[in-house]
Design a protein around this motif. Sequence first.
Motif, PDB file in Angstrom:
ATOM      1  N   GLN A 144       0.304  -1.059  -0.086  1.00  0.00           N
ATOM      2  CA  GLN A 144      -0.179  -0.089  -0.130  1.00  0.00           C
ATOM      3  C   GLN A 144       0.511   0.914   0.147  1.00  0.00           C
ATOM      4  OE1 GLN A 144      -3.323   0.233   2.324  1.00  0.00           O
ATOM      5  NE2 GLN A 144      -3.393  -2.319   2.915  1.00  0.00           N
ATOM      6  N   GLY A 145       1.783   0.947   0.244  1.00  0.00           N
ATOM      7  CA  GLY A 145       2.451   2.177   0.285  1.00  0.00           C
ATOM      8  C   GLY A 145       3.027   3.733   0.729  1.00  0.00           C
ATOM      9  N   LEU A 146       2.604   3.200   2.835  1.00  0.00           N
ATOM     10  CA  LEU A 146       2.948   3.617   3.706  1.00  0.00           C
ATOM     11  C   LEU A 146       3.445   3.412   4.626  1.00  0.00           C
ATOM     12  CD1 LEU A 146      -0.734   2.466   5.443  1.00  0.00           C
ATOM     13  CD2 LEU A 146      -0.940   4.095   2.853  1.00  0.00           C
ATOM     14  N   THR A 147       4.181   5.011   4.732  1.00  0.00           N
ATOM     15  CA  THR A 147       5.183   5.518   5.457  1.00  0.00           C
ATOM     16  C   THR A 147       4.703   4.971   6.870  1.00  0.00           C
ATOM     17  OG1 THR A 147       4.304   6.954   6.696  1.00  0.00           O
ATOM     18  CG2 THR A 147       5.631   7.254   4.215  1.00  0.00           C
ATOM     19  N   HIS A 148       6.307   4.799   7.440  1.00  0.00           N
ATOM     20  CA  HIS A 148       6.297   4.145   9.112  1.00  0.00           C
ATOM     21  C   HIS A 148       5.280   5.006   9.833  1.00  0.00           C
ATOM     22  CE1 HIS A 148      10.320   1.925   8.324  1.00  0.00           C
ATOM     23  NE2 HIS A 148       9.081   1.559   7.663  1.00  0.00           N
ATOM     24  N   PRO A 149       5.358   6.607   9.917  1.00  0.00           N
ATOM     25  CA  PRO A 149       4.339   6.867  10.489  1.00  0.00           C
ATOM     26  C   PRO A 149       3.170   6.861  10.487  1.00  0.00           C
ATOM     27  CG  PRO A 149       6.083   8.739  10.037  1.00  0.00           C
ATOM     28  CD  PRO A 149       5.924   7.274   9.399  1.00  0.00           C
ATOM     29  N   GLN A 150       2.287   6.546   9.222  1.00  0.00           N
ATOM     30  CA  GLN A 150       1.313   6.863   8.377  1.00  0.00           C
ATOM     31  C   GLN A 150       1.213   5.189   9.052  1.00  0.00           C
ATOM     32  OE1 GLN A 150       2.309   7.171   3.876  1.00  0.00           O
ATOM     33  NE2 GLN A 150       0.913   8.390   4.006  1.00  0.00           N
ATOM     34  N   ALA A 152       1.901   3.494  12.159  1.00  0.00           N
ATOM     35  CA  ALA A 152       1.469   4.076  12.620  1.00  0.00           C
ATOM     36  C   ALA A 152       0.419   4.481  13.745  1.00  0.00           C
ATOM     37  CB  ALA A 152       3.280   4.616  13.800  1.00  0.00           C
ATOM     38  N   ALA A 153      -0.001   5.375  12.739  1.00  0.00           N
ATOM     39  CA  ALA A 153      -1.183   5.546  12.798  1.00  0.00           C
ATOM     40  C   ALA A 153      -2.231   5.111  12.804  1.00  0.00           C
ATOM     41  CB  ALA A 153      -1.323   7.266  12.525  1.00  0.00           C
ATOM     42  N   GLN A 154      -1.976   4.659  11.558  1.00  0.00           N
ATOM     43  CA  GLN A 154      -3.453   2.928  11.643  1.00  0.00           C
ATOM     44  C   GLN A 154      -3.719   2.168  12.640  1.00  0.00           C
ATOM     45  OE1 GLN A 154      -3.352   2.374   7.412  1.00  0.00           O
ATOM     46  NE2 GLN A 154      -4.736   0.692   8.169  1.00  0.00           N
ATOM     47  N   LEU A 155      -2.415   1.762  13.378  1.00  0.00           N
ATOM     48  CA  LEU A 155      -2.178   0.524  14.172  1.00  0.00           C
ATOM     49  C   LEU A 155      -2.136   0.717  15.442  1.00  0.00           C
ATOM     50  CD1 LEU A 155       0.154  -2.277  11.847  1.00  0.00           C
ATOM     51  CD2 LEU A 155      -2.546  -1.777  12.041  1.00  0.00           C
ATOM     52  N   ASN A 156      -2.547   2.332  15.320  1.00  0.00           N
ATOM     53  CA  ASN A 156      -2.341   3.266  17.535  1.00  0.00           C
ATOM     54  C   ASN A 156      -0.940   1.944  17.673  1.00  0.00           C
ATOM     55  OD1 ASN A 156      -2.837   4.900  18.851  1.00  0.00           O
ATOM     56  ND2 ASN A 156      -4.058   3.181  20.037  1.00  0.00           N
ATOM     57  N   ILE A 157       0.749   2.143  17.071  1.00  0.00           N
ATOM     58  CA  ILE A 157       1.393   1.526  17.760  1.00  0.00           C
ATOM     59  C   ILE A 157       2.966   3.176  17.633  1.00  0.00           C
ATOM     60  CG2 ILE A 157       0.728  -0.704  17.590  1.00  0.00           C
ATOM     61  CD1 ILE A 157       2.823  -1.097  14.955  1.00  0.00           C
ATOM     62  N   PRO A 159       5.678   4.759  15.539  1.00  0.00           N
ATOM     63  CA  PRO A 159       6.673   4.538  14.476  1.00  0.00           C
ATOM     64  C   PRO A 159       8.115   3.225  14.712  1.00  0.00           C
ATOM     65  CG  PRO A 159       6.322   6.840  14.823  1.00  0.00           C
ATOM     66  CD  PRO A 159       5.341   5.658  16.400  1.00  0.00           C
ATOM     67  N   ALA A 160       8.464   3.370  15.671  1.00  0.00           N
ATOM     68  CA  ALA A 160       9.515   2.486  16.409  1.00  0.00           C
ATOM     69  C   ALA A 160       9.436   1.302  15.914  1.00  0.00           C
ATOM     70  CB  ALA A 160      10.716   3.239  17.515  1.00  0.00           C
ATOM     71  N   THR A 161       7.823   0.597  16.623  1.00  0.00           N
ATOM     72  CA  THR A 161       7.825  -0.020  16.440  1.00  0.00           C
ATOM     73  C   THR A 161       7.480  -0.966  14.736  1.00  0.00           C
ATOM     74  OG1 THR A 161       6.828  -0.136  18.344  1.00  0.00           O
ATOM     75  CG2 THR A 161       5.870  -2.109  17.004  1.00  0.00           C
ATOM     76  N   VAL A 162       7.021  -0.107  14.132  1.00  0.00           N
ATOM     77  CA  VAL A 162       6.413  -0.277  13.193  1.00  0.00           C
ATOM     78  C   VAL A 162       8.243  -0.805  12.276  1.00  0.00           C
ATOM     79  CG1 VAL A 162       6.111   0.565  10.897  1.00  0.00           C
ATOM     80  CG2 VAL A 162       4.776   1.218  12.346  1.00  0.00           C
ATOM     81  N   LYS A 163       8.988  -0.206  12.332  1.00  0.00           N
ATOM     82  CA  LYS A 163      10.221  -0.053  11.978  1.00  0.00           C
ATOM     83  C   LYS A 163      11.161  -1.385  11.995  1.00  0.00           C
ATOM     84  CE  LYS A 163      14.620   2.081  11.613  1.00  0.00           C
ATOM     85  NZ  LYS A 163      15.859   3.137  11.887  1.00  0.00           N
ATOM     86  N   SER A 164      10.743  -2.087  13.946  1.00  0.00           N
ATOM     87  CA  SER A 164      11.524  -2.880  14.245  1.00  0.00           C
ATOM     88  C   SER A 164      10.323  -3.863  13.488  1.00  0.00           C
ATOM     89  CB  SER A 164      11.258  -3.118  16.184  1.00  0.00           C
ATOM     90  OG  SER A 164      11.611  -4.394  15.861  1.00  0.00           O
ATOM     91  N   HIS A 165       9.063  -4.075  13.537  1.00  0.00           N
ATOM     92  CA  HIS A 165       8.499  -5.086  12.436  1.00  0.00           C
ATOM     93  C   HIS A 165       9.392  -4.946  11.224  1.00  0.00           C
ATOM     94  CE1 HIS A 165       5.465  -6.604  15.393  1.00  0.00           C
ATOM     95  NE2 HIS A 165       5.578  -6.124  15.756  1.00  0.00           N
ATOM     96  N   ILE A 166       9.178  -3.967  10.520  1.00  0.00           N
ATOM     97  CA  ILE A 166       9.217  -4.364   9.113  1.00  0.00           C
ATOM     98  C   ILE A 166      11.367  -4.955   8.639  1.00  0.00           C
ATOM     99  CG2 ILE A 166      10.543  -2.745   6.637  1.00  0.00           C
ATOM    100  CD1 ILE A 166       7.499  -2.696   7.777  1.00  0.00           C
ATOM    101  N   ILE A 167      11.871  -4.673   9.763  1.00  0.00           N
ATOM    102  CA  ILE A 167      13.527  -5.051   9.734  1.00  0.00           C
ATOM    103  C   ILE A 167      13.493  -6.486  10.146  1.00  0.00           C
ATOM    104  CG2 ILE A 167      15.575  -4.970  11.373  1.00  0.00           C
ATOM    105  CD1 ILE A 167      15.099  -1.859  11.490  1.00  0.00           C
ATOM    106  N   ARG A 168      12.763  -6.745  10.712  1.00  0.00           N
ATOM    107  CA  ARG A 168      12.365  -8.403  11.445  1.00  0.00           C
ATOM    108  C   ARG A 168      11.780  -9.285  10.217  1.00  0.00           C
ATOM    109  NH1 ARG A 168       9.962  -9.148  16.991  1.00  0.00           N
ATOM    110  NH2 ARG A 168       9.489  -6.272  16.422  1.00  0.00           N
ATOM    111  N   ALA A 169      10.832  -8.899   9.287  1.00  0.00           N
ATOM    112  CA  ALA A 169      10.313  -9.448   9.154  1.00  0.00           C
ATOM    113  C   ALA A 169      11.047  -9.216   7.251  1.00  0.00           C
ATOM    114  CB  ALA A 169       8.695  -8.388   7.922  1.00  0.00           C
ATOM    115  N   LEU A 170      11.681  -8.383   6.525  1.00  0.00           N
ATOM    116  CA  LEU A 170      12.773  -7.891   5.475  1.00  0.00           C
ATOM    117  C   LEU A 170      14.057  -9.190   6.373  1.00  0.00           C
ATOM    118  CD1 LEU A 170      12.908  -4.300   4.975  1.00  0.00           C
ATOM    119  CD2 LEU A 170      12.254  -6.227   3.538  1.00  0.00           C
TER     120      LEU A 170
END
Length: 196
Positions: A144-150, A152-157, A159-170
């Motif tokens: 969907q091309g959402l940024t980390h802050p977007q 984070a806002a959508q999932l109510n978490i 941005p650092a958590t989003v980044k951590s999940h992306i790194i682990r997923a990659l």
Amino acid sequence: MPANLTYDEDALLARVAADDEYAYKLLFDHHWNRIYQVALSFLKNHEEAKDAVQLVFIRLWEKRDRLPEVNNFDAWLFIMARNTIINQLNKQVTATGEVEDVLPEDYLTPEAVMEYKQTAMLIAEAVAMLPPQQSLIFHLSREQGLTHPQIAAQLNIAPATVKSHIIRALNAVREHIRRCGGPALLVIWLLTGTMK
């Protein structure tokens, strides 16, 4: 492109084919970082990576009249970027300087299309094995091309958590592809997607 407009690549390609320079700029802005990241990972030099990206977009503009015939633009752009990077690598290796381009920049063989599809399937397999939260965040980022802050806002978490999940997923996806023997350049291309 304003945030409220959706990115319609087919429409942009048709406009670029009709010599629309603004549409070309939008296409350039959308894909520049992705091509640059892939080029940099192989060329290991910022200036050479920038030069490779410029070559890709110059060639894209020169071949703009062919864009309506392109069925899979992402694969076509990948092949053009891959061949440009390989040609740049060949120039790095040669001590004599001038070298002919060894690959046509948009040489898209049936084998290349098959390799592209197989690697995309490997990535889909790997993403399906991710924990649910990582998988969701990966999809929001890459598809969907959402940024980390977007995200984070959508999932109510955070941005650092989003980044951590992306790194682990990659890392998990790369490891799965490495075990399955996927081609490195194509894996980087497909995983780079939207890096925000």
